[in-house]
Scaffold this active site. Structure first.
Site, PDB file in Angstrom:
ATOM      1  N   VAL A 115      39.689  -9.880 -26.887  1.00 28.79           N
ATOM      2  CA  VAL A 115      39.953 -10.804 -27.992  1.00 28.79           C
ATOM      3  C   VAL A 115      40.361  -9.954 -29.186  1.00 28.79           C
ATOM      4  O   VAL A 115      39.582  -9.128 -29.660  1.00 28.79           O
ATOM      5  CB  VAL A 115      38.713 -11.651 -28.355  1.00 28.79           C
ATOM      6  CG1 VAL A 115      39.067 -12.650 -29.454  1.00 28.79           C
ATOM      7  CG2 VAL A 115      38.162 -12.361 -27.132  1.00 28.79           C
ATOM      8  N   ASP A 116      41.603 -10.157 -29.619  1.00 23.98           N
ATOM      9  CA  ASP A 116      42.145  -9.376 -30.738  1.00 23.98           C
ATOM     10  C   ASP A 116      42.283 -10.323 -31.925  1.00 23.98           C
ATOM     11  O   ASP A 116      41.323 -10.558 -32.658  1.00 23.98           O
ATOM     12  CB  ASP A 116      43.485  -8.776 -30.288  1.00 23.98           C
ATOM     13  CG  ASP A 116      43.989  -7.689 -31.205  1.00 23.98           C
ATOM     14  OD1 ASP A 116      43.652  -7.723 -32.397  1.00 23.98           O
ATOM     15  OD2 ASP A 116      44.733  -6.805 -30.751  1.00 23.98           O
ATOM     16  N   SER A 117      43.455 -10.916 -32.116  1.00 27.12           N
ATOM     17  CA  SER A 117      43.622 -11.874 -33.220  1.00 27.12           C
ATOM     18  C   SER A 117      42.979 -13.222 -32.900  1.00 27.12           C
ATOM     19  O   SER A 117      42.728 -14.025 -33.803  1.00 27.12           O
ATOM     20  CB  SER A 117      45.114 -12.097 -33.493  1.00 27.12           C
ATOM     21  OG  SER A 117      45.695 -12.856 -32.453  1.00 27.12           O
TER      22      SER A 117
HETATM   23  C1  PRP Z   1      46.818  -9.478 -24.629  1.00 26.50           C
HETATM   24  C2  PRP Z   1      45.430  -9.497 -24.053  1.00 26.50           C
HETATM   25  C3  PRP Z   1      44.883 -10.823 -24.506  1.00 26.50           C
HETATM   26  C4  PRP Z   1      45.603 -11.057 -25.823  1.00 26.50           C
HETATM   27  C5  PRP Z   1      44.682 -10.790 -26.955  1.00 26.50           C
HETATM   28  O1  PRP Z   1      47.650 -10.182 -23.771  1.00 26.50           O
HETATM   29  O2  PRP Z   1      45.452  -9.396 -22.659  1.00 26.50           O
HETATM   30  O3  PRP Z   1      45.206 -11.856 -23.605  1.00 26.50           O
HETATM   31  O4  PRP Z   1      46.711 -10.152 -25.871  1.00 26.50           O
HETATM   32  O5  PRP Z   1      45.356 -10.856 -28.179  1.00 26.50           O
HETATM   33  P1  PRP Z   1      45.101 -11.975 -29.269  1.00 26.50           P
HETATM   34  O6  PRP Z   1      43.604 -12.219 -29.358  1.00 26.50           O
HETATM   35  O7  PRP Z   1      45.653 -11.322 -30.507  1.00 26.50           O
HETATM   36  O8  PRP Z   1      45.845 -13.212 -28.870  1.00 26.50           O
HETATM   37  P2  PRP Z   1      49.207  -9.986 -23.676  1.00 26.50           P
HETATM   38  O9  PRP Z   1      49.858 -11.166 -24.307  1.00 26.50           O
HETATM   39  O10 PRP Z   1      49.584  -8.633 -24.182  1.00 26.50           O
HETATM   40  O11 PRP Z   1      49.475 -10.103 -22.129  1.00 26.50           O
HETATM   41  P3  PRP Z   1      48.837  -9.294 -20.882  1.00 26.50           P
HETATM   42  O12 PRP Z   1      47.468  -9.906 -20.617  1.00 26.50           O
HETATM   43  O13 PRP Z   1      49.800  -9.562 -19.786  1.00 26.50           O
HETATM   44  O14 PRP Z   1      48.737  -7.834 -21.254  1.00 26.50           O
END
Ligand code: PRP
Length: 187
Positions: A115-117
């Site tokens: 969980v990032d943003s």
């Molecule tokens: C990444 C990660 C999470 C999301 C988190 O996915 O796997 O699903 O970003 O970021 P957020 O909290 O800021 O939305 P990504 O879209 O890079 O795809 P992936 O899972 O295929 O790497």
């Protein structure tokens, strides 16, 4: 042991890219995943459980996690990608694959790598709630605790993560490094 060797010498899996540091090594991850499996087993005493992995990032975590859950369950996946190869989440989320498994009436456990943003989860939880599950919870391996306006907090969390660009154990940079058995921050 393998992880410590990486810090002192180049890891051939990194194709010349240096890691700043190992944030979570293999043994630490495995121990926490075992604990999470126990927590999840205890939290769902009855009912149908569907573990829904968010691809691609959760593929290694989910495969390790479900083997630590001691109750019947089903597995399916969602693909939700944010655009671009940038090191900052773009905030635009698109659903590429929708699970074929029926969600109505089941306990749904959405499995995320990080969980990032929080934008991905906010968008997906709204979609999944419309399918009328019996319950809907989130299990994230990593949580940066920087999400502003996260509408659904994780019920199960592996680790609070540093606010660095992390790769390995499913997490990528431009689709690379997902296969690292540890989680590292890039230079
Ligand atoms: C990444 C990660 C999470 C999301 C988190 O996915 O796997 O699903 O970003 O970021 P957020 O909290 O800021 O939305 P990504 O879209 O890079 O795809 P992936 O899972 O295929 O790497």
């Amino acid at each position: 042991m393998a992880t410590r060797a990486v810090e002192g010498a180049a890891d051939p899996r990194l194709s010349g890219r240096a890691v700043k540091r190992i944030a979570f090594d293999e043994e630490t991850i495995a121990a926490r995943v075992r604990e999470l499996g126990g927590e999840i087993t205890a939290a769902y005493p009855d009912g149908k459980l569907l573990v829904l992995g968010l691809l691609k990032g959760s593929f290694i975590f989910l495969s390790d996690l479900v083997r630590q859950i001691s109750r019947p369950l089903q597995v399916d996946f969602l693909v939700a990608a944010s655009y671009g190869d940038a090191m900052v989440s773009s905030g635009t989320v698109r659903l590429v694959y929708d699970p074929e498994t029926e969600l109505e009436g089941k306990h749904i456990l959405l499995v995320e790598d990080i969980v990032d943003s929080g934008r991905t989860l906010n968008r997906l939880m709204a979609i999944l709630e419309e399918r009328k599950p019996r319950s809907l919870e989130i299990c994230a391996l990593l949580h940066k605790r920087i999400a502003d306006g996260l509408k659904h907090e994780t019920k199960f969390t592996g680790f609070d993560a540093p606010n660095e660009f992390l790769v390995g154990y499913g997490l990528d940079h431009a689709e690379n490094f997902r296969h690292l058995p540890y989680i590292a921050s890039l230079q």
